[in-house]
Scaffold this active site. Structure first.
Site, PDB file in Angstrom:
ATOM      1  N   LYS A 232       0.851  -1.198   0.000  1.00 28.20           N
ATOM      2  CA  LYS A 232       0.000   0.000   0.000  1.00 28.20           C
ATOM      3  C   LYS A 232       0.880   1.238   0.000  1.00 28.20           C
ATOM      4  O   LYS A 232       1.933   1.269   0.648  1.00 28.20           O
ATOM      5  CB  LYS A 232      -0.896   0.009   1.257  1.00 28.20           C
ATOM      6  CG  LYS A 232      -1.676   1.305   1.396  1.00 28.20           C
ATOM      7  CD  LYS A 232      -2.586   1.389   2.597  1.00 28.20           C
ATOM      8  CE  LYS A 232      -3.241   2.774   2.597  1.00 28.20           C
ATOM      9  NZ  LYS A 232      -4.156   3.010   3.690  1.00 28.20           N
ATOM     10  N   GLU A 282      -8.258  12.414  12.238  1.00 32.84           N
ATOM     11  CA  GLU A 282      -7.367  11.323  12.636  1.00 32.84           C
ATOM     12  C   GLU A 282      -6.492  11.621  13.847  1.00 32.84           C
ATOM     13  O   GLU A 282      -5.589  12.449  13.788  1.00 32.84           O
ATOM     14  CB  GLU A 282      -6.488  10.967  11.430  1.00 32.84           C
ATOM     15  CG  GLU A 282      -5.861   9.615  11.544  1.00 32.84           C
ATOM     16  CD  GLU A 282      -5.339   9.119  10.200  1.00 32.84           C
ATOM     17  OE1 GLU A 282      -5.834   9.573   9.147  1.00 32.84           O
ATOM     18  OE2 GLU A 282      -4.427   8.305  10.222  1.00 32.84           O
TER      19      GLU A 282
HETATM   20  C1  LIG Z   1      -4.333  10.954   3.164  1.00 34.79           C
HETATM   21  C2  LIG Z   1      -5.526  11.413   3.517  1.00 34.79           C
HETATM   22  O1  LIG Z   1      -6.459  10.644   4.141  1.00 34.79           O
HETATM   23  C3  LIG Z   1      -6.185   9.308   4.503  1.00 34.79           C
HETATM   24  C4  LIG Z   1      -6.539   8.363   3.464  1.00 34.79           C
HETATM   25  C5  LIG Z   1      -7.774   7.727   3.434  1.00 34.79           C
HETATM   26  C6  LIG Z   1      -8.152   6.807   2.304  1.00 34.79           C
HETATM   27  O2  LIG Z   1      -7.362   6.640   1.383  1.00 34.79           O
HETATM   28  O3  LIG Z   1      -9.261   6.265   2.305  1.00 34.79           O
HETATM   29  C7  LIG Z   1      -8.683   7.934   4.468  1.00 34.79           C
HETATM   30  C8  LIG Z   1      -8.337   8.655   5.563  1.00 34.79           C
HETATM   31  C9  LIG Z   1      -6.949   9.050   5.791  1.00 34.79           C
HETATM   32  O4  LIG Z   1      -6.291   8.041   6.435  1.00 34.79           O
HETATM   33  C10 LIG Z   1      -5.915  12.828   3.288  1.00 34.79           C
HETATM   34  O5  LIG Z   1      -7.020  13.210   3.674  1.00 34.79           O
HETATM   35  O6  LIG Z   1      -5.124  13.581   2.734  1.00 34.79           O
END
Ligand SMILES: C=C(O[C@@H]1C=C(C(=O)O)C=C[C@H]1O)C(=O)O
Length: 473
Positions: A232, A282
């Site tokens: 990932k 987060e």
């Molecule tokens: C990287 C980001 O968000 C992250 C990525 C996510 C995803 O890919 O689903 C969800 C929440 C966060 O962990 C961002 O908002 O810039």
């Protein structure tokens, strides 16, 4: 850290305050080292954001964090001591700096409530190092001169002073006494900024920081995933807005906290007129009373236009094999990393839905008990960056991010937060964020890429995430 019994509480009268500061000066002379005099007082109703706004100076450091849903907010302004670090040892260096300051700190006042006593504020960039001339250092830590807080109906004010052999005590007493009078009965009407509604500049241009790069980067990442280089990776894009006048970061913050009540609304001012603001869902790490909270947030879907459509989007997310896999990467990595520092995290086997105003996510809360021997910054250094913003395996994925994104993340996806002498603290991930510098604002948003991701869909997801800040600015 030395704690003076609260009966000696200064601030209730000026003579006691002077005696306390005289004691601090004597200690500074004896130890041959400056002392931090930290005075905590419970005050009547106080609104930390309004106070910060009234004392805000773009050239001074400041920090603000609030999660309306928790009824907690803390603000700190002006650095009494500060340090900047760069490189992979930055978390340990911040810890050593704070330990040294606390060795030379004398505390007095109302210490029974949350946010009393000295609190350190920190900001860490996404990467361990930043290039020369970067907008913010890789790590900043400071102890503020003024700190005000709200926690579940209690309000506190803390003054921290640096006292050494040359300190003029008359001036120090006058300063703290003046601040006590001010914070003890804060007069919001006194602020000329409150006479007129906040002026909002209008954005007049928008450009991509790395034009045409994002979708190609996703495709390249998918190729690397197929080749087994990593499982990932989170790729982001950035945009720069320019407005017809300077942005007002604290006004924007006020709007963010209204709209994203379940998120952490934060602002960190680096002292160069630049602010890093955001409303992040987060939490990277909270430790209080020996209890640790963290969470996996990964896997995203839009919000529906009505209840039925919204529920269908949520169901789709909960049933999506790709999103569940992406989410599990984050949860499992956090559990593994906690184990590295001897902490057993407890998490549900399957995620739930976390709805935000603009998107919804898969969410797994994680909790654990921490012994006294593990410092919050030690855990932080192990956790950051989680695969929610980096990738897995970390060693293979994270170094590829800059190359694929072709831009500098700076504080985006870094960590901002506070910690104190009780090994308590709250650190959040700097996403859904903007870097504000006068008329310019840089906004970033990323998406997790795993096998099965689709470049176009991921681009749409970043657009949804950018909206958190775009709508507010
Ligand atoms: C990287 C980001 O968000 C992250 C990525 C996510 C995803 O890919 O689903 C969800 C929440 C966060 O962990 C961002 O908002 O810039």
């Amino acid at each position: 850290m030395q704690i003076i019994p609260s009966e000696m509480l200064p601030g209730r009268d000026e003579a006691a305050l002077r005696r306390f500061l005289e004691g601090c000066k004597e200690a500074a002379v004896t130890k041959g080292h400056f002392q931090i005099a930290s005075i905590s007082l419970e005050v009547k109703h106080i609104a930390p954001l309004a106070v910060l706004q009234s004392i805000y100076e773009p050239e001074e450091l400041h920090f603000y964090i609030e999660r309306p849903a928790d009824d907690e907010a803390i603000a700190g302004a002006e650095a009494v001591v500060q340090a900047r670090f760069d490189g992979p040892g930055r978390f340990q260096q911040v810890q050593a700096f704070a330990d040294d300051v606390l060795e030379n700190t004398i505390v007095v006042g109302d210490l029974s409530e949350a946010f009393t006593g000295p609190h350190f504020f920190t900001a860490f960039s996404f990467e361990d190092s930043v290039a020369e001339g970067g907008e913010f250092p890789a790590a900043t830590v400071f102890l503020p001169r003024w700190q005000v807080s709200r926690s579940k109906g209690k309000y506190g004010a803390v003054a921290n002073l640096k006292i050494d052999a040359g300190t003029n005590l008359d001036e120090a007493v006058a300063r703290v006494w003046g601040a006590y009078q001010k914070f003890g009965a804060f007069d919001y009407g006194n602020d000329p900024a409150n006479d007129k509604p906040p002026e909002q500049p209008e954005p007049c241009s928008r450009r991509e920081l790395a034009p045409g790069v994002f979708e190609g980067a996703v495709k390249q990442a998918l190729e690397s995933i197929r080749e087994g280089e990593f499982e990932k990776i989170v790729l982001a894009r950035g945009i720069e807005l320019e407005a017809d006048g300077p942005w007002q970061p604290l006004d924007a913050l006020n709007r963010l906290r209204e709209r994203f009540g379940s998120c952490f609304t934060f602002s960190y001012g680096g002292g160069s007129g630049r602010s890093f603001i955001g409303a992040t869902p987060e939490r990277l790490l909270q430790i209080r009373d020996g209890q640790l909270l963290t969470e996996a947030i990964a896997g995203s879907a839009p919000r529906g236009r009505n209840a039925g459509e919204d529920a269908a989007c949520a169901r789709g997310l909960l049933d999506s094999e790709k999103d569940l896999r992406e989410h599990a990467c984050v949860r499992d990595s956090i559990l593994r990393r906690l184990e590295q520092v001897g902490i057993e995290g407890i998490a549900d086997a399957s995620p739930r839905i976390l709805p935000l105003a603009n998107v919804q996510h898969l969410h797994t809360p994680i909790h654990a008990e921490v012994g006294e021997s593990v410092h919050l910054l030690e855990v932080l250094s192990e956790l950051h960056p989680t695969p929610a913003v980096g990738g897995t395996p970390r060693e293979a994925a994270v170094p590829r991010i800059r190359e694929l994104e072709q831009m500098d993340r700076g504080l985006y996806a870094g960590v901002v937060g506070w910690f104190n002498h009780l090994n308590e603290g709250e650190m959040v991930v700097g996403i859904r964020s903007a870097l504000i510098d006068g008329k310019r604002a840089k906004l970033y948003a990323g998406a997790g890429i795993v096998e099965g991701s689709d470049a176009e869909k991921e681009a749409r997801e970043t657009e949804l995430k950018l909206n958190a800040l775009l709508d507010t600015l």
